[in-house]
Design a protein around this motif. Sequence first.
Motif, mmCIF file in Angstrom:
data_model
loop_
_atom_site.group_PDB
_atom_site.id
_atom_site.type_symbol
_atom_site.label_atom_id
_atom_site.label_comp_id
_atom_site.label_asym_id
_atom_site.label_seq_id
_atom_site.Cartn_x
_atom_site.Cartn_y
_atom_site.Cartn_z
ATOM 1 N N ARG A 72 0.817 -1.208 0.000
ATOM 2 C CA ARG A 72 0.000 0.000 0.000
ATOM 3 C C ARG A 72 0.857 1.268 0.000
ATOM 4 N NH1 ARG A 72 -4.417 0.483 4.599
ATOM 5 N NH2 ARG A 72 -5.068 -1.464 3.584
ATOM 6 N N SER A 74 1.681 5.520 -0.247
ATOM 7 C CA SER A 74 1.144 6.628 0.532
ATOM 8 C C SER A 74 -0.070 7.242 -0.147
ATOM 9 C CB SER A 74 2.208 7.700 0.774
ATOM 10 O OG SER A 74 2.394 8.536 -0.350
ATOM 11 N N LYS A 75 -0.150 7.135 -1.484
ATOM 12 C CA LYS A 75 -1.289 7.717 -2.193
ATOM 13 C C LYS A 75 -1.395 7.173 -3.611
ATOM 14 C CE LYS A 75 1.552 11.905 -2.627
ATOM 15 N NZ LYS A 75 2.485 11.448 -1.568
ATOM 16 N N VAL A 77 -2.747 8.883 -6.978
ATOM 17 C CA VAL A 77 -3.197 10.117 -7.612
ATOM 18 C C VAL A 77 -3.726 9.749 -8.992
ATOM 19 C CG1 VAL A 77 -2.582 12.445 -8.343
ATOM 20 C CG2 VAL A 77 -1.384 11.384 -6.410
ATOM 21 N N PHE A 102 -7.961 11.913 -5.818
ATOM 22 C CA PHE A 102 -7.342 10.814 -5.073
ATOM 23 C C PHE A 102 -8.229 9.577 -5.087
ATOM 24 C CE2 PHE A 102 -4.930 14.199 -2.775
ATOM 25 C CZ PHE A 102 -3.660 13.701 -3.020
ATOM 26 N N LYS A 103 -7.579 8.449 -4.911
ATOM 27 C CA LYS A 103 -8.245 7.177 -4.724
ATOM 28 C C LYS A 103 -7.634 6.573 -3.467
ATOM 29 C CE LYS A 103 -9.473 3.162 -7.575
ATOM 30 N NZ LYS A 103 -10.739 3.591 -8.198
ATOM 31 N N SER A 104 -8.455 6.092 -2.554
ATOM 32 C CA SER A 104 -7.945 5.558 -1.302
ATOM 33 C C SER A 104 -7.094 4.319 -1.537
ATOM 34 C CB SER A 104 -9.101 5.209 -0.369
ATOM 35 O OG SER A 104 -8.618 4.541 0.779
ATOM 36 N N THR A 105 -5.973 4.233 -0.827
ATOM 37 C CA THR A 105 -5.115 3.060 -0.978
ATOM 38 C C THR A 105 -5.744 1.807 -0.385
ATOM 39 O OG1 THR A 105 -3.907 3.594 1.051
ATOM 40 C CG2 THR A 105 -3.021 4.455 -1.015
ATOM 41 N N VAL A 173 -13.716 11.534 -4.975
ATOM 42 C CA VAL A 173 -13.076 10.455 -4.217
ATOM 43 C C VAL A 173 -14.090 9.453 -3.661
ATOM 44 C CG1 VAL A 173 -13.043 11.776 -2.048
ATOM 45 C CG2 VAL A 173 -11.353 9.962 -2.422
ATOM 46 N N SER A 177 -13.197 5.088 -4.184
ATOM 47 C CA SER A 177 -12.387 4.519 -3.104
ATOM 48 C C SER A 177 -12.978 3.321 -2.390
ATOM 49 C CB SER A 177 -12.089 5.618 -2.073
ATOM 50 O OG SER A 177 -11.305 6.636 -2.649
ATOM 51 N N ASP A 240 4.514 5.540 -4.704
ATOM 52 C CA ASP A 240 3.246 6.197 -5.020
ATOM 53 C C ASP A 240 2.823 5.874 -6.451
ATOM 54 O OD1 ASP A 240 3.027 7.304 -2.522
ATOM 55 O OD2 ASP A 240 3.440 9.363 -3.147
#
Length: 291
Positions: A72, A74-75, A77, A102-105, A173, A177, A240
């Motif tokens: 996973r 940090s982000k 994008v 953003f998309k949640s990890t 988002v 996500s 990332d």
Amino acid sequence: MKLIRFGEPGFEKPGVILNDGKRIDVSAFEADFDEQFFGSEGPERLESWLESNASGCPVIDSEVRLGSPIIRPSKIVCIGLNYAKHAEESGMAKPNEPVLFFKSTSAIVGPNDDLVIPRGSKKTDWEVELAVVIGKKASYVEEENAMSHVAGYVLHNDYSERAFQLEREGQWVKGKSNDTFAPLGPFLATQDEIEDPHNLNLWLKVNGEMMQNSNTNDLIFKIPHLVSYVSQFMTLLPGDVISTGTPFGVGLGLNPQRYLKHGDVVELGIDGLGTSKQHVKAYEMIMANEN
């Protein structure tokens, strides 16, 4: 080099796909594919290590599950409306600069794990995308230096719930996500594996029917520009992901619109980055079977 992670969810180990297609366990290298690995020239060190150690690595059975090839990050994008024809089918103007969201990890899963349609969803959609993995910390990077910050590339299906994304208040988002909405893999291909990331065929099928069939040469904003642009607004850390956008052919753009339902099968691929397959399960059906 092609990096994989294999095993049961939460217990994956690092591996490599050799040139002959054999998959080997590189746990003895003592580094998983995380921020520290990418930020310390991990791919280069691993490649050197393999020269004298590959023959002693255990072979991974072809039936063993593959997880995301990176731990996973940090982000994630994402770049919206980055294919000219997709912007057109969405009824939106071609952007003057990259559209970021953003998309949640926590949405990350393996390439062949099930897609779970979230509770209450009526408009879960598909999006095949080329994703870029950062290999070196990037902040205020100039475009001409951007590719030195790229570790490699990975296949990504940027699943989207269109009602959550577009019909409810706030940012995109929410529709991007949900759990299982970011299958990555089957492998991460280092830069040297891909001759030209801006000339790759990418496609997606639903129940065997071709829905997306395009080429990354239709990208509005190319990878060096994207890496440089994003780094002006946030620091990109090793590992990332920048997902570069989807071509035309999503369910939102069809007339009538079409969305995924329980029992569907989604298959997708990109030249040089392999293929993946997700079986679609509705959250309500999963819960009913468990009770």
